[in-house]
Motif scaffolding. Structure first.
Motif, PDB file in Angstrom:
ATOM      1  N   THR A  67      18.689  75.514 -20.345  1.00 32.87           N
ATOM      2  CA  THR A  67      17.519  76.168 -20.910  1.00 32.87           C
ATOM      3  C   THR A  67      17.875  76.888 -22.209  1.00 32.87           C
ATOM      4  OG1 THR A  67      17.876  78.220 -19.662  1.00 32.87           O
ATOM      5  CG2 THR A  67      16.480  76.531 -18.635  1.00 32.87           C
ATOM      6  N   ILE A  68      16.895  76.988 -23.087  1.00 25.26           N
ATOM      7  CA  ILE A  68      17.028  77.720 -24.347  1.00 25.26           C
ATOM      8  C   ILE A  68      15.790  78.584 -24.507  1.00 25.26           C
ATOM      9  CG2 ILE A  68      17.314  77.578 -26.842  1.00 25.26           C
ATOM     10  CD1 ILE A  68      18.329  74.680 -26.424  1.00 25.26           C
ATOM     11  N   ASP A  69      15.999  79.865 -24.727  1.00 24.08           N
ATOM     12  CA  ASP A  69      14.897  80.778 -25.025  1.00 24.08           C
ATOM     13  C   ASP A  69      14.990  81.219 -26.466  1.00 24.08           C
ATOM     14  OD1 ASP A  69      12.746  81.572 -23.340  1.00 24.08           O
ATOM     15  OD2 ASP A  69      14.199  82.295 -21.871  1.00 24.08           O
ATOM     16  N   LEU A  70      13.865  81.223 -27.150  1.00 19.59           N
ATOM     17  CA  LEU A  70      13.812  81.725 -28.508  1.00 19.59           C
ATOM     18  C   LEU A  70      13.193  83.117 -28.520  1.00 19.59           C
ATOM     19  CD1 LEU A  70      12.590  78.531 -30.426  1.00 19.59           C
ATOM     20  CD2 LEU A  70      14.930  79.340 -30.076  1.00 19.59           C
ATOM     21  N   ILE A  71      13.792  84.022 -29.262  1.00 21.84           N
ATOM     22  CA  ILE A  71      13.333  85.393 -29.522  1.00 21.84           C
ATOM     23  C   ILE A  71      13.506  86.312 -28.329  1.00 21.84           C
ATOM     24  CG2 ILE A  71      11.407  86.861 -30.238  1.00 21.84           C
ATOM     25  CD1 ILE A  71      10.386  84.552 -31.937  1.00 21.84           C
ATOM     26  N   ARG A  72      13.019  85.914 -27.147  1.00 20.73           N
ATOM     27  CA  ARG A  72      13.175  86.763 -25.964  1.00 20.73           C
ATOM     28  C   ARG A  72      13.321  85.897 -24.722  1.00 20.73           C
ATOM     29  NH1 ARG A  72       8.806  87.666 -22.586  1.00 20.73           N
ATOM     30  NH2 ARG A  72       6.914  86.520 -23.137  1.00 20.73           N
ATOM     31  N   LYS A  73      13.912  86.468 -23.682  1.00 17.56           N
ATOM     32  CA  LYS A  73      14.077  85.751 -22.419  1.00 17.56           C
ATOM     33  C   LYS A  73      12.761  85.770 -21.653  1.00 17.56           C
ATOM     34  CE  LYS A  73      17.072  85.420 -18.338  1.00 17.56           C
ATOM     35  NZ  LYS A  73      17.278  83.971 -18.556  1.00 17.56           N
ATOM     36  N   LYS A  74      12.354  84.613 -21.145  1.00 11.37           N
ATOM     37  CA  LYS A  74      11.079  84.489 -20.466  1.00 11.37           C
ATOM     38  C   LYS A  74      11.278  83.842 -19.087  1.00 11.37           C
ATOM     39  CE  LYS A  74       9.734  82.202 -24.146  1.00 11.37           C
ATOM     40  NZ  LYS A  74      10.732  82.639 -25.135  1.00 11.37           N
ATOM     41  N   THR A  75      10.281  84.025 -18.226  1.00  9.74           N
ATOM     42  CA  THR A  75      10.347  83.408 -16.898  1.00  9.74           C
ATOM     43  C   THR A  75      10.505  81.904 -17.016  1.00  9.74           C
ATOM     44  OG1 THR A  75       8.956  85.160 -15.967  1.00  9.74           O
ATOM     45  CG2 THR A  75       9.152  83.127 -14.701  1.00  9.74           C
TER      46      THR A  75
END
Length: 237
Positions: A123-131
């Motif tokens: 997984t890759i999250d941009l800007i902030r970590k999300k569910t």
């Protein structure tokens, strides 16, 4: 525009190392299809090309562009094996972090902070970590239920390992159930879908999906096209 992104991403790379420019014919048809998904002119596209012509890399560029424009959306990629999905995940990171690409110039906010990556879950999250992360890459046989969600762009890429598996009636049914019951259930109503791969059999996953779109009244509202690029042109070349 997606095509502008594809060109600009590689502007600093030597011409012989560029991917999209030398393949603009015929890959521009795929790029335009993804653009039409983003512009909400289509809901779903099918991309059918021979093996080893660059369809996955073309879609990878589109997938990255689609998710980077709105990092709050969750985007999902699936293929037949963990090795393929892992390679796709690594390729996304390369496009974002390799200094020979210009991703940071195009989407500076997305790289102001270190990318939030998880090599185990791909997984890759941009800007902030999300569910549900911005990008998730997961095998069709992996854990999809409860672990993945998609309200952005979904990609189902070559769900059979090759011609032998694709021609097996049992494998066709098994993979179709994985696709229809697990993968498709992860897609929210407004999510867009790319079905892609090399076609070996009429009743493969793409054949069954097309049949639903063409014959089932439940899907009559779906706007879709097939982008079919054969191995040989009209001159048999």
């Amino acid at each position: 525009l997606l095509e502008s992104f594809a060109f600009y991403m590689e502007k600093n790379r030597p011409p012989e190392e560029r991917f999209y420019q030398p393949r603009i014919n015929p890959q521009s048809r795929v790029i335009q299809g993804i653009q039409d998904l983003a512009d909400d002119k289509l809901d779903e596209i099918f991309v059918n090309e021979p093996s080893r012509v660059g369809k996955t890399q073309t879609v990878k560029i589109g997938f990255l562009w689609y998710g980077s424009r709105n990092p709050e959306l969750s985007n999902l990629y699936t293929a037949y094996s963990d090795k393929i999905t892992s390679g796709f995940y690594d390729g996304l990171i390369e496009l974002m972090t390799d200094p020979t690409y210009t991703y940071g110039e195009i989407f500076p906010k997305n790289v102001e902070k270190k990318l939030i990556t998880d090599g185990k879950d791909l997984t890759i999250d941009l800007i902030r970590k999300k569910t549900y992360p911005t990008f998730t890459s997961r095998s069709i046989y992996g854990t999809l239920n409860g672990a993945c969600d998609c309200n952005g762009l979904a990609v189902a890429d070559d769900l059979f390992s090759g011609i032998d598996e694709a021609l097996s009636i049992d494998r066709q049914l098994t993979v179709w159930k994985k696709f229809d019951n697990n993968f498709m259930k992860r897609l929210k109503r407004k999510a867009k879908l790319i079905n892609m791969g090399t076609r070996w059999a009429p009743q493969d996953v793409q054949g069954r999906r097309k049949n639903l779109l063409e014959t089932n009244p439940k899907f009559k509202y779906k706007r879709w096209i097939g982008i079919i690029i054969p191995a040989l042109n009209e001159k048999d070349e």
